[in-house]
Scaffold this motif. Structure first.
Motif, PDB file in Angstrom:
ATOM      1  N   ILE A 134       0.836  -1.201   0.000  1.00 26.40           N
ATOM      2  CA  ILE A 134       0.000   0.000   0.000  1.00 26.40           C
ATOM      3  C   ILE A 134       0.868   1.247   0.000  1.00 26.40           C
ATOM      4  N   GLN A 135       1.965   1.211   0.761  1.00 28.42           N
ATOM      5  CA  GLN A 135       2.893   2.347   0.764  1.00 28.42           C
ATOM      6  C   GLN A 135       3.370   2.656  -0.656  1.00 28.42           C
ATOM      7  N   LYS A 136       3.740   1.608  -1.385  1.00 26.91           N
ATOM      8  CA  LYS A 136       4.245   1.799  -2.750  1.00 26.91           C
ATOM      9  C   LYS A 136       3.159   2.368  -3.659  1.00 26.91           C
ATOM     10  N   GLU A 137       1.915   1.911  -3.490  1.00 23.91           N
ATOM     11  CA  GLU A 137       0.819   2.441  -4.297  1.00 23.91           C
ATOM     12  C   GLU A 137       0.593   3.925  -4.005  1.00 23.91           C
ATOM     13  N   ILE A 138       0.665   4.289  -2.730  1.00 26.82           N
ATOM     14  CA  ILE A 138       0.483   5.685  -2.342  1.00 26.82           C
ATOM     15  C   ILE A 138       1.594   6.546  -2.937  1.00 26.82           C
ATOM     16  N   VAL A 139       2.826   6.058  -2.870  1.00 26.29           N
ATOM     17  CA  VAL A 139       3.959   6.789  -3.435  1.00 26.29           C
ATOM     18  C   VAL A 139       3.764   6.990  -4.935  1.00 26.29           C
ATOM     19  N   THR A 140       3.304   5.956  -5.635  1.00 25.53           N
ATOM     20  CA  THR A 140       3.078   6.060  -7.077  1.00 25.53           C
ATOM     21  C   THR A 140       2.038   7.118  -7.384  1.00 25.53           C
ATOM     22  N   GLU A 141       0.958   7.145  -6.600  1.00 23.42           N
ATOM     23  CA  GLU A 141      -0.088   8.141  -6.833  1.00 23.42           C
ATOM     24  C   GLU A 141       0.448   9.553  -6.602  1.00 23.42           C
ATOM     25  N   ILE A 142       1.141   9.763  -5.502  1.00 24.09           N
ATOM     26  CA  ILE A 142       1.665  11.095  -5.185  1.00 24.09           C
ATOM     27  C   ILE A 142       2.697  11.527  -6.217  1.00 24.09           C
ATOM     28  N   GLU A 143       3.562  10.605  -6.635  1.00 24.38           N
ATOM     29  CA  GLU A 143       4.574  10.952  -7.648  1.00 24.38           C
ATOM     30  C   GLU A 143       3.931  11.359  -8.965  1.00 24.38           C
ATOM     31  N   GLY A 144       2.809  10.726  -9.314  1.00 26.35           N
ATOM     32  CA  GLY A 144       2.093  11.111 -10.530  1.00 26.35           C
ATOM     33  C   GLY A 144       1.595  12.545 -10.437  1.00 26.35           C
ATOM     34  N   TYR A 145       1.020  12.906  -9.287  1.00 29.80           N
ATOM     35  CA  TYR A 145       0.554  14.276  -9.089  1.00 29.80           C
ATOM     36  C   TYR A 145       1.735  15.254  -9.090  1.00 29.80           C
TER      37      TYR A 145
END
Length: 390
Positions: free
Chosen positions: A165-176
Motif C-alpha cells: 500500500i505504501q508503494k501504491e500511495i507513493v506512485t499516486e503522489i509521484e504522478g501528481y
C-alpha cells in the motif's frame, strides 16, 4: 481501478481507513557516523546541506572547504530538517553514480528502515498531521537557535500501511507531483517575447513617458492605519504587490507628495534595487506610497501602457537592466539609466495586437497556476486519507 482517461492509472483508497500507528522513532537511524571532511581536504563530497534541499541537488564540495563535522548518509536515507526556520523540509538521499561519499548537515534527523518505503516516509514527514506534532517538539530561545528535539520527534506516531500500500500511495503522489513540476517549469520559464521588427522606431524610455520617478527618499512616518506603504519586499516575482504585509503612513503624508509620486491606474512600478527588473502594472485606483528602491513609470499617449508593461517584463529589457546594474551587496539600476533604456515602438495597432497575443499566452500560464493548486490539494487529500481523514 482505471480512470476513464486512457493509459492513466490512479489508486483510490477508502476514506477514513485506519492503519496501525507506530512511533516514527522506530525508523530513526541508529549509530549514524560523523566525520570531519577537513581531514581529507582534497576529497570531493556530495554535501546535503539545508540550502541543497532548496536547490534540489547536493553541493559538490572539497573536504577542505567544509567548515564543520557532518553526518555520513547513504542512498534511501530519509532526512528531515530540525532547525528553525528551515522546517518542513524532507528528502530521500538518491543514488549517486560518481562514487563520492555523501554527507549531510547535522541539522538533519536521519531515518532508515526496511519496514517503510523511503518516499512514503518523506511524504508523511511533511504532511499537515505530522507537522502539527513536529512543531510541539521545538525547543530553544527562538530564531535560528530553535530546533526540534529528535527524542521528542521519535515519539510522534505515524500510520504504517503494508509495504504494498505504501508503494501504491507513493506512485499516486509521484504522478501528481510530476504534473506540478511540469506546470511550475512552464511558469518559471515563461517570459513575454516580443519579436522586434527592423523597421520599428527605437527610442529612449523617457521619450514615451510622462514621468519616471522613484519614491520619497526620506524615512516615512508610520501610523496604525492610513495609506499602505510599499517596499521592494512587497513586490513578488509574479509581478504583483502583496498588500497584506505593508505598514501604513498618515494620509497627510500621502497628500503632500508630488503628483508623479502618487501611483495611479495604468502606471507601472519597476523595481530598481536588489531584485531589480520586476514591473507591476497598477490596474485599479488604489492609494499607496512606495519607497525609493521602486521606480514609477507613467506612460504617455505615444505608447500602449500594457505593451510597455510586457516589454518591461521581456528579456529584451532585462538584458539592459543586467548590463546597467551597479553595486556589490545590492545591485541598483539608476533612474538615469532607466530613462535611457531602448524601447522599440511599433504603430499603436501593432502594439495592441502584441498585447492580445501575450495575454492569450498568459491565460494558459495562469491555468498552470490553477493546475498546481489543484494537484497540491490532491496530494494533501492522499495524505489525509493515510491519517484516517476524509
Amino acid at each position: 481501478r482505471k480512470s476513464k482517461t486512457r493509459s492513466v492509472l490512479y489508486f483510490y483508497f477508502p476514506t477514513g481507513l485506519i492503519y496501525n500507528l507506530v512511533p516514527v522513532g522506530n525508523f530513526i537511524k541508529e549509530e549514524v557516523k560523523t566525520i570531519d571532511p577537513r581531514n581529507t581536504p582534497d576529497e570531493i563530497f556530495d554535501l546535503w546541506s539545508i540550502p541543497a534541499y532548496d536547490a534540489g541537488s547536493p553541493e559538490i564540495i572539497r573536504g577542505g572547504d567544509v567548515g564543520s563535522q557532518k553526518k555520513v548518509v547513504f542512498p534511501n536515507d530519509v532526512l528531515i530538517s530540525r532547525i528553525i526556520p528551515h522546517i518542513r523540509r524532507a528528502c530521500v538521499v538518491p543514488q549517486n553514480s560518481n562514487n563520492r561519499r555523501q554527507i549531510a548537515s547535522t541539522e538533519w534527523i536521519i531515518f532508515s528502515s526496511d519496514e517503510i518505503v523511503p518516499e512514503f516516509l518523506q511524504n508523511i514527514l511533511v504532511s499537515d498531521h505530522f507537522h502539527t506534532s513536529f512543531m510541539q517538539t521545538i525547543t530553544g530561545v527562538g530564531g535560528s537557535l530553535s530546533r526540534a528535539n529528535p527524542s521528542a520527534v521519535g515519539e510522534i506516531k505515524i500510520p504504517l500501511p503494508p509495504i504494498t500500500i505504501q508503494k501504491e500511495i507513493v506512485t499516486e503522489i509521484e504522478g501528481y507531483q510530476k504534473v506540478i513540476n511540469g506546470a511550475r517549469a512552464v511558469i518559471d520559464n515563461y517570459r513575454p517575447h516580443i519579436a522586434i521588427a527592423p523597421d520599428w522606431e527605437i527610442v529612449k524610455l523617457s521619450d514615451v513617458t510622462e514621468s519616471i520617478s522613484d519614491g520619497d527618499h526620506m524615512p516615512p512616518p508610520k501610523a496604525e492605519n492610513g495609506i499602505p506603504f510599499i517596499t521592494i519586499s512587497n513586490i513578488n516575482k509574479n509581478n504583483q504587490i502583496d498588500f497584506s504585509k505593508t505598514f501604513f503612513v498618515p494620509e497627510e503624508y500621502y497628500e503632500a507628495l508630488k503628483p508623479h509620486r502618487k501611483p495611479q491606474k495604468d502606471d507601472i512600478l519597476y523595481t530598481v534595487t536588489g531584485s531589480y527588473g520586476i514591473p507591476v502594472l497598477i490596474e485599479s485606483d488604489i492609494k499607496f506610497c512606495f519607497q525609493r528602491h521602486i521606480g514609477l513609470i507613467r506612460a504617455s499617449a505615444k505608447i500602449n501602457t500594457r505593451y510597455l508593461y510586457y516589454l518591461l517584463s521581456s528579456r529584451f529589457i532585462l538584458n539592459q537592466a543586467d548590463s546597467a546594474a551597479t553595486g556589490v551587496a545590492q545591485k541598483t539600476v539608476s533612474l538615469t539609466t532607466l530613462r535611457d533604456f531602448s524601447i522599440p515602438v511599433p504603430p499603436i495597432e501593432i502594439q495592441k495586437a502584441i498585447v492580445a497575443e501575450i495575454e492569450a499566452e498568459q491565460a494558459l500560464v495562469n491555468a498552470n497556476r490553477e493546475l498546481i493548486e489543484r494537484f497540491e490539494k490532491k496530494i494533501q487529500t492522499v495524505l489525509n486519507r493515510i491519517w484516517g481523514g476524509e
